[in-house]
Design a protein around this motif. Structure first.
Motif, PDB file in Angstrom:
ATOM      1  N   TYR A 154       0.836  -1.203   0.000  1.00 38.58           N
ATOM      2  CA  TYR A 154       0.000   0.000   0.000  1.00 38.58           C
ATOM      3  C   TYR A 154       0.867   1.247   0.000  1.00 38.58           C
ATOM      4  O   TYR A 154       1.942   1.261   0.599  1.00 38.58           O
ATOM      5  N   ALA A 155       0.340   2.300  -0.614  1.00 37.15           N
ATOM      6  CA  ALA A 155       0.946   3.606  -0.432  1.00 37.15           C
ATOM      7  C   ALA A 155       0.712   4.043   1.008  1.00 37.15           C
ATOM      8  O   ALA A 155      -0.319   3.718   1.611  1.00 37.15           O
ATOM      9  N   ASP A 156       1.669   4.789   1.555  1.00 37.88           N
ATOM     10  CA  ASP A 156       1.528   5.241   2.939  1.00 37.88           C
ATOM     11  C   ASP A 156       0.242   6.038   3.138  1.00 37.88           C
ATOM     12  O   ASP A 156      -0.389   5.969   4.196  1.00 37.88           O
ATOM     13  N   SER A 157      -0.147   6.780   2.122  1.00 36.57           N
ATOM     14  CA  SER A 157      -1.302   7.672   2.246  1.00 36.57           C
ATOM     15  C   SER A 157      -2.628   6.933   2.373  1.00 36.57           C
ATOM     16  O   SER A 157      -3.625   7.530   2.798  1.00 36.57           O
ATOM     17  N   VAL A 158      -2.661   5.654   2.011  1.00 40.70           N
ATOM     18  CA  VAL A 158      -3.931   4.902   2.063  1.00 40.70           C
ATOM     19  C   VAL A 158      -3.873   3.739   3.047  1.00 40.70           C
ATOM     20  O   VAL A 158      -4.901   3.102   3.304  1.00 40.70           O
ATOM     21  N   GLU A 159      -2.711   3.466   3.591  1.00 39.64           N
ATOM     22  CA  GLU A 159      -2.552   2.361   4.540  1.00 39.64           C
ATOM     23  C   GLU A 159      -3.539   2.507   5.689  1.00 39.64           C
ATOM     24  O   GLU A 159      -3.680   3.576   6.278  1.00 39.64           O
ATOM     25  N   GLY A 160      -4.265   1.430   5.974  1.00 36.51           N
ATOM     26  CA  GLY A 160      -5.241   1.451   7.055  1.00 36.51           C
ATOM     27  C   GLY A 160      -6.624   1.925   6.650  1.00 36.51           C
ATOM     28  O   GLY A 160      -7.582   1.771   7.407  1.00 36.51           O
ATOM     29  N   ARG A 161      -6.750   2.498   5.453  1.00 36.48           N
ATOM     30  CA  ARG A 161      -8.061   2.965   4.977  1.00 36.48           C
ATOM     31  C   ARG A 161      -8.543   2.175   3.765  1.00 36.48           C
ATOM     32  O   ARG A 161      -9.747   1.991   3.572  1.00 36.48           O
ATOM     33  N   PHE A 162      -7.608   1.736   2.945  1.00 38.44           N
ATOM     34  CA  PHE A 162      -7.941   0.999   1.723  1.00 38.44           C
ATOM     35  C   PHE A 162      -7.545  -0.464   1.893  1.00 38.44           C
ATOM     36  O   PHE A 162      -6.561  -0.774   2.566  1.00 38.44           O
ATOM     37  N   THR A 163      -8.307  -1.341   1.232  1.00 35.91           N
ATOM     38  CA  THR A 163      -8.006  -2.768   1.258  1.00 35.91           C
ATOM     39  C   THR A 163      -8.072  -3.315  -0.160  1.00 35.91           C
ATOM     40  O   THR A 163      -9.103  -3.173  -0.830  1.00 35.91           O
ATOM     41  N   ILE A 164      -7.001  -3.951  -0.584  1.00 35.41           N
ATOM     42  CA  ILE A 164      -6.971  -4.570  -1.906  1.00 35.41           C
ATOM     43  C   ILE A 164      -7.152  -6.066  -1.761  1.00 35.41           C
ATOM     44  O   ILE A 164      -6.686  -6.677  -0.791  1.00 35.41           O
ATOM     45  N   SER A 165      -7.863  -6.664  -2.719  1.00 39.03           N
ATOM     46  CA  SER A 165      -8.055  -8.108  -2.725  1.00 39.03           C
ATOM     47  C   SER A 165      -8.199  -8.573  -4.163  1.00 39.03           C
ATOM     48  O   SER A 165      -8.428  -7.764  -5.062  1.00 39.03           O
ATOM     49  N   ARG A 166      -8.045  -9.881  -4.367  1.00 42.36           N
ATOM     50  CA  ARG A 166      -8.175 -10.410  -5.716  1.00 42.36           C
ATOM     51  C   ARG A 166      -8.671 -11.847  -5.664  1.00 42.36           C
ATOM     52  O   ARG A 166      -8.532 -12.536  -4.655  1.00 42.36           O
ATOM     53  N   ASP A 167      -9.256 -12.269  -6.781  1.00 41.01           N
ATOM     54  CA  ASP A 167      -9.670 -13.657  -6.951  1.00 41.01           C
ATOM     55  C   ASP A 167      -8.996 -14.150  -8.220  1.00 41.01           C
ATOM     56  O   ASP A 167      -9.368 -13.732  -9.330  1.00 41.01           O
ATOM     57  N   ASN A 168      -8.014 -15.022  -8.085  1.00 40.62           N
ATOM     58  CA  ASN A 168      -7.264 -15.514  -9.243  1.00 40.62           C
ATOM     59  C   ASN A 168      -8.134 -16.355 -10.176  1.00 40.62           C
ATOM     60  O   ASN A 168      -7.827 -16.475 -11.369  1.00 40.62           O
ATOM     61  N   ARG A 169      -9.192 -16.940  -9.649  1.00 39.30           N
ATOM     62  CA  ARG A 169     -10.046 -17.786 -10.492  1.00 39.30           C
ATOM     63  C   ARG A 169     -10.795 -16.977 -11.546  1.00 39.30           C
ATOM     64  O   ARG A 169     -11.093 -17.484 -12.627  1.00 39.30           O
ATOM     65  N   ILE A 170     -11.106 -15.734 -11.226  1.00 47.57           N
ATOM     66  CA  ILE A 170     -11.860 -14.907 -12.162  1.00 47.57           C
ATOM     67  C   ILE A 170     -11.068 -13.662 -12.573  1.00 47.57           C
ATOM     68  O   ILE A 170     -11.625 -12.739 -13.180  1.00 47.57           O
ATOM     69  N   ASN A 171      -9.765 -13.654 -12.257  1.00 49.41           N
ATOM     70  CA  ASN A 171      -8.886 -12.555 -12.692  1.00 49.41           C
ATOM     71  C   ASN A 171      -9.472 -11.184 -12.366  1.00 49.41           C
ATOM     72  O   ASN A 171      -9.530 -10.287 -13.221  1.00 49.41           O
ATOM     73  N   THR A 172      -9.900 -11.032 -11.140  1.00 52.87           N
ATOM     74  CA  THR A 172     -10.527  -9.780 -10.712  1.00 52.87           C
ATOM     75  C   THR A 172      -9.820  -9.261  -9.468  1.00 52.87           C
ATOM     76  O   THR A 172      -9.460 -10.043  -8.580  1.00 52.87           O
ATOM     77  N   VAL A 173      -9.650  -7.946  -9.443  1.00 55.49           N
ATOM     78  CA  VAL A 173      -9.061  -7.278  -8.279  1.00 55.49           C
ATOM     79  C   VAL A 173     -10.014  -6.191  -7.808  1.00 55.49           C
ATOM     80  O   VAL A 173     -10.685  -5.550  -8.626  1.00 55.49           O
ATOM     81  N   TRP A 174     -10.103  -6.028  -6.511  1.00 50.36           N
ATOM     82  CA  TRP A 174     -10.978  -5.025  -5.909  1.00 50.36           C
ATOM     83  C   TRP A 174     -10.150  -4.064  -5.046  1.00 50.36           C
ATOM     84  O   TRP A 174      -9.085  -4.425  -4.526  1.00 50.36           O
ATOM     85  N   LEU A 175     -10.703  -2.872  -4.882  1.00 58.22           N
ATOM     86  CA  LEU A 175     -10.117  -1.916  -3.955  1.00 58.22           C
ATOM     87  C   LEU A 175     -11.238  -1.347  -3.108  1.00 58.22           C
ATOM     88  O   LEU A 175     -12.077  -0.587  -3.612  1.00 58.22           O
ATOM     89  N   GLN A 176     -11.285  -1.744  -1.850  1.00 59.77           N
ATOM     90  CA  GLN A 176     -12.246  -1.197  -0.903  1.00 59.77           C
ATOM     91  C   GLN A 176     -11.641   0.056  -0.295  1.00 59.77           C
ATOM     92  O   GLN A 176     -10.567  -0.004   0.315  1.00 59.77           O
ATOM     93  N   MET A 177     -12.322   1.163  -0.478  1.00 59.99           N
ATOM     94  CA  MET A 177     -11.815   2.447  -0.002  1.00 59.99           C
ATOM     95  C   MET A 177     -12.743   2.980   1.078  1.00 59.99           C
ATOM     96  O   MET A 177     -13.906   3.288   0.803  1.00 59.99           O
TER      97      MET A 177
END
Length: 118
Positions: free
Chosen positions: A59-82
Motif C-alpha cells: 500500500y501507499a503510505d497515504s492509504v494504509e489502514g483505509r484501503f483494502t486490496i483483494s483479488r480472486d485468481n479464479r476470475i482474474n478480478t481485483v478489488w479496492l475497498q476504499m
C-alpha cells in the motif's frame, strides 16, 4: 485482446466508502501482479496498492489502514475497498496488471473517476 474493465467509481462525501473492481480478460494472468494507481489533475500517476498472485500486498503510505486490496485468481478480478475517504483521494483510478517474469506484460485499464467532496 486483453481487456481490463473497471467499475465502482463515483462521487462520495468525505468519510464515505467506495469499492472499485477490475476484471481482466483476454489471456492467462498466472504470476501477474494486479493493482491500482491513481492520477489527480496536474499530478503524476502514483501507486495506490498492489497484490501479487501469491497474495503479497503493498500500500501507499497515504492509504494504509483505509484501503483494502483483494483479488480472486479464479476470475482474474481485483478489488479496492476504499473507506474513510478524504478529498485528497480524488483522482482517476487505474487498474494495472503486470508480469515481470517472462513472458512480461503490462496493461492499464481505462480509469474510473473517484471524487470525494468535503
Amino acid at each position: 485482446q486483453v481487456q481490463l474493465v473497471e467499475s465502482g467509481g463515483g462521487l462520495v462525501q468525505a468519510g464515505g466508502s467506495l469499492r472499485l473492481s477490475c476484471a481482466a480478460s483476454g489471456r492467462t494472468f498466472a504470476a501477474a501482479t494486479m493493482g491500482w494507481y491513481r492520477q489527480a489533475p496536474g499530478m503524476q500517476r502514483e501507486l495506490v496498492a498492489t497484490i501479487t498472485s501469491g497474495g503479497t500486498i503493498r500500500y501507499a503510505d497515504s492509504v494504509e489502514g483505509r484501503f483494502t486490496i483483494s483479488r480472486d485468481n479464479r476470475i482474474n478480478t481485483v478489488w479496492l475497498q476504499m473507506d474513510s475517504l478524504k478529498p485528497e483521494d480524488t483522482a482517476v483510478y487505474y487498474c494495472n496488471v503486470k508480469r515481470v517474469i517472462t513472458p512480461t506484460y503490462f496493461y492499464w485499464g481505462q480509469g474510473t473517476q473517484v471524487t470525494v467532496s468535503s
